[in-house]
Every structure is written in C-alpha cells, then in structure tokens.
Design an enzyme around this catalytic site. Structure first.
Site, PDB file in Angstrom:
ATOM      1  N   THR A   1       0.843  -1.187   0.000  1.00 26.39           N
ATOM      2  CA  THR A   1       0.000   0.000   0.000  1.00 26.39           C
ATOM      3  C   THR A   1       0.880   1.239   0.000  1.00 26.39           C
ATOM      4  O   THR A   1       1.905   1.277   0.674  1.00 26.39           O
ATOM      5  CB  THR A   1      -0.957   0.030   1.208  1.00 26.39           C
ATOM      6  OG1 THR A   1      -1.633   1.287   1.204  1.00 26.39           O
ATOM      7  CG2 THR A   1      -0.242  -0.147   2.534  1.00 26.39           C
TER       8      THR A   1
ATOM      9  N   GLU B   1      -4.903  -2.710   4.684  1.00 22.52           N
ATOM     10  CA  GLU B   1      -4.541  -3.282   5.998  1.00 22.52           C
ATOM     11  C   GLU B   1      -5.716  -3.962   6.694  1.00 22.52           C
ATOM     12  O   GLU B   1      -5.531  -4.652   7.689  1.00 22.52           O
ATOM     13  CB  GLU B   1      -4.013  -2.170   6.921  1.00 22.52           C
ATOM     14  CG  GLU B   1      -2.657  -1.595   6.533  1.00 22.52           C
ATOM     15  CD  GLU B   1      -2.770  -0.392   5.595  1.00 22.52           C
ATOM     16  OE1 GLU B   1      -3.761  -0.315   4.836  1.00 22.52           O
ATOM     17  OE2 GLU B   1      -1.870   0.462   5.627  1.00 22.52           O
TER      18      GLU B   1
ATOM     19  N   LYS C   1      -5.655  10.786  -2.523  1.00 22.32           N
ATOM     20  CA  LYS C   1      -6.279   9.635  -3.192  1.00 22.32           C
ATOM     21  C   LYS C   1      -7.081  10.109  -4.400  1.00 22.32           C
ATOM     22  O   LYS C   1      -8.035  10.843  -4.258  1.00 22.32           O
ATOM     23  CB  LYS C   1      -7.150   8.849  -2.230  1.00 22.32           C
ATOM     24  CG  LYS C   1      -7.297   7.423  -2.686  1.00 22.32           C
ATOM     25  CD  LYS C   1      -7.903   6.537  -1.638  1.00 22.32           C
ATOM     26  CE  LYS C   1      -7.491   5.088  -1.899  1.00 22.32           C
ATOM     27  NZ  LYS C   1      -8.345   4.143  -1.212  1.00 22.32           N
TER      28      LYS C   1
ATOM     29  N   TRP D   1      -3.552   5.846  -4.659  1.00 16.99           N
ATOM     30  CA  TRP D   1      -2.757   6.785  -3.867  1.00 16.99           C
ATOM     31  C   TRP D   1      -1.742   7.558  -4.695  1.00 16.99           C
ATOM     32  O   TRP D   1      -1.123   7.015  -5.595  1.00 16.99           O
ATOM     33  CB  TRP D   1      -1.993   6.053  -2.767  1.00 16.99           C
ATOM     34  CG  TRP D   1      -2.874   5.488  -1.710  1.00 16.99           C
ATOM     35  CD1 TRP D   1      -3.067   4.155  -1.448  1.00 16.99           C
ATOM     36  CD2 TRP D   1      -3.695   6.202  -0.784  1.00 16.99           C
ATOM     37  NE1 TRP D   1      -3.944   4.017  -0.409  1.00 16.99           N
ATOM     38  CE2 TRP D   1      -4.346   5.256   0.015  1.00 16.99           C
ATOM     39  CE3 TRP D   1      -3.938   7.566  -0.555  1.00 16.99           C
ATOM     40  CZ2 TRP D   1      -5.233   5.612   1.027  1.00 16.99           C
ATOM     41  CZ3 TRP D   1      -4.820   7.912   0.456  1.00 16.99           C
ATOM     42  CH2 TRP D   1      -5.455   6.945   1.232  1.00 16.99           C
TER      43      TRP D   1
HETATM   44  P1  AMP Z   1      -6.415   1.523   0.429  1.00 14.86           P
HETATM   45  O1  AMP Z   1      -5.493   0.874   1.395  1.00 14.86           O
HETATM   46  O2  AMP Z   1      -5.756   1.913  -0.835  1.00 14.86           O
HETATM   47  O3  AMP Z   1      -7.629   0.692   0.234  1.00 14.86           O
HETATM   48  O4  AMP Z   1      -6.907   2.903   1.063  1.00 14.86           O
HETATM   49  C1  AMP Z   1      -7.579   2.969   2.291  1.00 14.86           C
HETATM   50  C2  AMP Z   1      -7.950   4.386   2.607  1.00 14.86           C
HETATM   51  O5  AMP Z   1      -8.789   4.922   1.595  1.00 14.86           O
HETATM   52  C3  AMP Z   1      -8.710   4.579   3.885  1.00 14.86           C
HETATM   53  O6  AMP Z   1      -7.879   4.618   5.013  1.00 14.86           O
HETATM   54  C4  AMP Z   1      -9.401   5.927   3.630  1.00 14.86           C
HETATM   55  O7  AMP Z   1      -8.512   7.001   3.837  1.00 14.86           O
HETATM   56  C5  AMP Z   1      -9.718   5.837   2.155  1.00 14.86           C
HETATM   57  N1  AMP Z   1     -11.076   5.304   1.962  1.00 14.86           N
HETATM   58  C6  AMP Z   1     -11.430   4.035   1.663  1.00 14.86           C
HETATM   59  N2  AMP Z   1     -12.768   3.924   1.541  1.00 14.86           N
HETATM   60  C7  AMP Z   1     -13.285   5.141   1.798  1.00 14.86           C
HETATM   61  C8  AMP Z   1     -14.613   5.676   1.853  1.00 14.86           C
HETATM   62  N3  AMP Z   1     -15.680   4.924   1.610  1.00 14.86           N
HETATM   63  N4  AMP Z   1     -14.748   6.988   2.166  1.00 14.86           N
HETATM   64  C9  AMP Z   1     -13.680   7.766   2.405  1.00 14.86           C
HETATM   65  N5  AMP Z   1     -12.410   7.326   2.361  1.00 14.86           N
HETATM   66  C10 AMP Z   1     -12.204   6.024   2.059  1.00 14.86           C
END
Ligand code: AMP
Length: 541
Positions: A184, A329, A438, A443
């Site tokens: 990640t 995670e 994001k 990311w």
């Molecule tokens: P990832 O590890 O790439 O799946 O990213 C996870 C992160 O994406 C989370 O900690 C949030 O900051 C953001 N995120 C994921 N889902 C949402 C959602 N439904 N609304 C707002 N932020 C989200």
C-alpha cells in the site's frame, strides 16, 4: 476445559475445493485483453489452479516463496492466485498503476521469484527488467498463439501449465501461514507490504458473505470491477467461489460502455468499484437511455461516495448502494452502509444521509475513535477522533517490520482516518490524518512530489495537497514557496516532475504562497494548508 471440536484449518485452498465440489458448473466469465469472452467453470478453475501449483513446484517454488502477478481480473489470474496459495507460496499482487521504478522497488523488496503478467503491462516490465534482482521466471497470461514478442524470455501461461498433473498437494501448512502480499502507498515513506494469512483471508471471506456485508449467494452474478490487485478485489476473489456466485471479470476494459455490456449480457446482480468507475457508467446509461433491470446491489468504496452517484443509483435505477470503507490493511472491508433496522422506513433524505456515511462494522471488525492521548471518544455522531480498528483480518504490522510497531497497547491499528461514530456504530469519515492524496481510488504520494519539487533551484519549499475534484474525488495541487528573488513558472515546475513520477500523479495546478506554514517540529502544516486552500478550484474540475 477445552471444547471437543475438530481442528479444521482455515486455509484458502478449501474455498476452491468447496466450489468445485458444490458449485462445479458455476462460472468465471472473463473478457480477455484481446476482447473475447471466455467461460471457465469452478471445476475447471480448480484443475487449472492445480496445474499452476504443478508448474510452480517444478520451478522450485515452495512454502513462503513470493509469486507476483501484474494482471487484470481474469480466470487465469484466479488460477495463478489459488495455485500459488494452495502450496503455501505467497501471491503478491502488484498494482500496475505505479511508476515502473516503484514496481521494480516493490518486487525487489518482496523478493518475488516469479512474475506473471498480462500483455498490457509488458512494456512497463521490459523498461525496468534490468532492475529486478530476484525474478527468475516470467509468465505471460496468454496462449502460444497470442504470445507477444518479448525480451523477458517469458513463457505463455497456457504452455507453462500444459500437461501438469493435478496431484500437487494443497493446504499442508498451518492456517497462520502467509497467503497474500499487497503493498500500500497509503502511508508515508516507501510503500509497505500487508501480509495476509490463510486464516485472515478465510475469516474475512466469511465476514464478506454475511447479509449486511456483501451478502452474495450461489444465485448471484458478481462483477468485480475493483481489481484483484486492490486488496483481493475487496475479498470477492474469495467470497464468490466460497458461495458459488458467478464472477464476471472485465479485464482491461472498465469504461461505461464495456461495463454496461457485461452487466446486461451476464445479468449481473452485484457489482463493486470505486466511485470514478460509476461516473463513467452513469454517463453512458443516460446518453443511451438505458436501465439496469438485473442489478440489485452496487458496492462503492475506496473513496467517499458523492451524493449524485448515490441518488442516481438509488432513485433513477433502483439499485441498492452499499457504501464501504476499508483499507489494504483491513483485508479490506471495515464498514458497510447497509441501512440499519431503525432507518428502513425513514424518508428518502434521511436514508440518503445515512448512506453517504461509511457504514457500520460487520461482526469481526472492532472500531473505536480516540483522541491524541488514546482516550475513547463518545459515539454521538459528532465528536471526531482518530479511527482505530482491531480484528482477525486486520494487519498487525508490515512485511519485514517496515514502519515498526503499528498497534497500540490494546492491539488497535491506527487507520490514519479521522471519523465520528453514532450510537448504532455508523462511522463517518471527516478528515484524514495521513499525508497522502487519493485520486480515482489510487494513492499519490505527496512526499514524493514535494521532494522532487524542492530540488528545483528556484524553489524554497513545496507542498502537495489533495483538492476536491468531481471526477477523481481528489487531485494534487502543488504549492510553492519560491526561493528569494525567484519567480518560477508553473510550466518549469511541472517539467521538473516529468518522468520522475507516474504521469497521472502530475499536479493539476501549481499555486504560489509567500510562506508555507510549518508546525512546531518544522514539518509542513498540512492541516493549515488544507484550510487555506479549502475553496481552491482546480482548472480541471
Ligand atoms: P487503500 O489501502 O488503498 O484501500 O486505502 C484505504 C484508505 O482509503 C482509507 O484509510 C481511507 O482514507 C480511504 N477510503 C477508503 N474507503 C473510503 C470511503 N468509503 N470513504 C472515504 N475514504 C475512504
């Protein structure tokens, strides 16, 4: 006194063995890179996966070895996945949207021995092949007839598995054995590896199958637009075979027209993707005056869901929207926005306000919000705090110990998100403590952009922050404090970044500021910067 029940180890091979035995004729329908549609039953997928295991064992791969994939969602990718995991090797999904240098860095850090890739990604890999330190075998998801010329000495997937016996033994290891690896970039510093275990993946699968989570069954047809390299396609790569749901794999084509065609011809009942994908589909539906008669449920997550998308699905197309929050995670599902019982009969605005929140944790995910001293905060729907999480499918650390200890004294993992909770456990994200951007569900590292920008002689300090964008949710804005007496132009600053970061990381705009605000420790005060630029309109928005 101990209970007297069987010790049935939770290993992922059991998922596919169950699929073959109980739902042998249910299918994975793949749109291949070349465009053709191919159907593979779970029975065939099981046997193909066994052949992958055979090919890996022949190549000297065993327990704990890392096998990487750089692939679209497809039946072959699923076979690579189960064939690797079954023998206790670790399936490492690599995100092809990263900069090629970063892909090489990740593959070296993971010490991948095999790389299996789609033809789409051949140019990326050929460009950096000399940087790979540990990959011995390259396999391309293709048959001999469609094998592209390449400088990797790669073998076609179909030839690689051809004639391999189905006798490879699966699951001869404890359930805590590593199973999957996914890096990640949603943390500061280098990307970090989340190392799933068989046990965590099986338990997460059971969580996803529950009714208020994804709630799929053998009669469903599920289209995961979310890629397998995004945290196990949000668990669908396990949950679909576990339930016997058909899977429809979109391959490389995720535009509105291509997704609609699959939704329609395969009568898809459940689908899942980040918000950006749904904007494309909704535009296509409206332009062509189309409806979604088969679709019951759309899972939307990865970024906050815009009100317009929610209302369009719910009111124009009568599709139940499940807003989901999670992280690599957290395997990844953390909360899901199925309506709680007390709001089932509420008016439309109340229901939509609830659905815009990130949802409630299913059994198996414990959430808390805490202040900076780690004290629990009230669940009153207003008080915001750091969101922390605990459970059997939550990371306890990163691969090779990167990032050090990530758990607090009670074993909770800090998500880097800031949220409030209401009395029924509905979580709403209100801010982000981590310093990343994001965009379209992927990311962008602000630090990487800043480090390159400050390398420009006309720059004294640089900061990158995410600014709201209607299509991508966030896009980067580069903020520059010029060196004394200098007036760098937007063009020369963007030229400084060119080639050093992935093209889509390029900031949408450059803003100039007299002095970038710093915090007490001399670090850039991003909260202050976000406040200053909160009404900034990007030229691309
Ligand atoms: P990832 O590890 O790439 O799946 O990213 C996870 C992160 O994406 C989370 O900690 C949030 O900051 C953001 N995120 C994921 N889902 C949402 C959602 N439904 N609304 C707002 N932020 C989200």
């Amino acid at each position: 006194m101990q209970g007297i029940m069987q010790d049935w180890q939770l290993t992922t091979n059991k998922i596919l063995e169950h699929a073959k035995r109980i739902n042998p004729t249910r299918e994975i329908i793949t749109r291949r890179v070349g465009g053709e549609i191919v159907r593979t039953s779970y029975s065939q997928l099981h046997d193909l996966s066994k052949q992958v295991s055979g090919a890996l064992i022949e190549g000297g791969i065993g327990l704990g070895d890392r096998v990487a994939t750089l692939g679209w969602n497809s039946a072959r990718h699923m076979a690579a996945w189960y064939g690797t995991m079954g023998i206790g090797a670790v399936l490492h999904t690599i995100n092809p949207r990263l900069h090629p240098d970063q892909i090489a860095w990740i593959a070296n850090h993971a010490e991948d021995k095999v790389l299996i890739l789609d033809t789409t990604f051949l140019p990326i890999i050929e460009a950096v092949k000399d940087k790979f330190e540990t990959i011995k075998t390259y396999v391309i998801f293709a048959d001999a007839d469609n094998m592209p010329e390449n400088s990797l000495g790669a073998i076609a997937f179909d030839d690689w598995v051809a004639g391999k016996s189905l006798n490879a033994s699966w699951g001869d290891f404890p359930e805590e054995t590593a199973c999957g690896l996914c890096y990640t970039s949603g943390t500061t510093g280098n990307p970090k590896g989340v190392l799933y275990s068989h046990r965590s993946n099986v338990l997460h699968t059971m969580i996803t199958m529950s009714k208020d989570a994804m709630g799929m069954g053998a009669n469903d047809v599920v289209l995961p637009v979310v890629p397998m390299f995004h945290a196990n396609a949000w668990g669908l790569a396990f949950g679909c075979p576990a339930t016997g749901a058909n899977m429809v794999m979109p391959g490389a084509q995720m535009d509105g027209a291509s997704i609609y065609e699959l939704l329609d011809t395969e009568k898809v009942t459940i689908t899942a993707a980040v918000p950006t994908v749904w904007l494309g589909l909704l535009t296509y539906l409206r332009e062509n005056d189309l409806k979604l008669p088969h679709l019951n449920k759309v899972l939307i997550g990865g970024s906050a869901i815009p009100d317009a998308i929610l209302r369009a699905f719910e009111t124009e197309y009568e599709v139940d929207v499940i807003h989901a929050w999670g992280m690599t995670e957290t395997s990844p599902l953390g909360t899901l926005g199925s309506l709680p019982p007390h709001l089932m009969d509420a008016d439309i605005d109340t229901r939509m306000t609830q659905k815009l929140k990130q949802g409630r944790p299913p059994f198996g995910v414990e959430l808390k919000i805490v202040d900076d001293e780690n004290n629990d905060l009230a669940w009153d729907g207003e008080t915001s705090g750091r969101l922390v999480v605990r459970g059997p499918a939550i990371a306890a650390g990163y691969f090779k110990g990167d990032g050090g200890n990530v758990l607090d004294e009670n074993g909770f993992f800090d998500t880097g998100d800031v949220a409030n909770m209401d009395e029924f456990g509905t979580m709403q994200i209100t801010d982000r403590a981590k310093d990343v951007i994001k965009s379209g569900g992927e990311w962008i590292s602000s630090i990487d952009i800043e480090n390159i920008a400050v390398g420009h002689p006309k720059v004294a300090n640089a900061a990158a922050i995410g600014i709201y964008h209607p299509k991508w949710d966030e896009r980067p804005l580069l903020i520059i404090q010029a060196a004394p007496g200098e007036e760098p132009s937007k063009e020369e600053l963007l030229a400084q970044l060119e080639g050093k970061i992935a093209k889509w990381w390029t900031p949408d705009d450059v803003a100039f500021i007299d002095e970038i605000p710093l915090g007490a420790t001399g670090k850039i005060n991003k909260l202050k910067l976000r406040e200053i630029f909160k009404d900034y309109k990007l030229p691309t928005a």
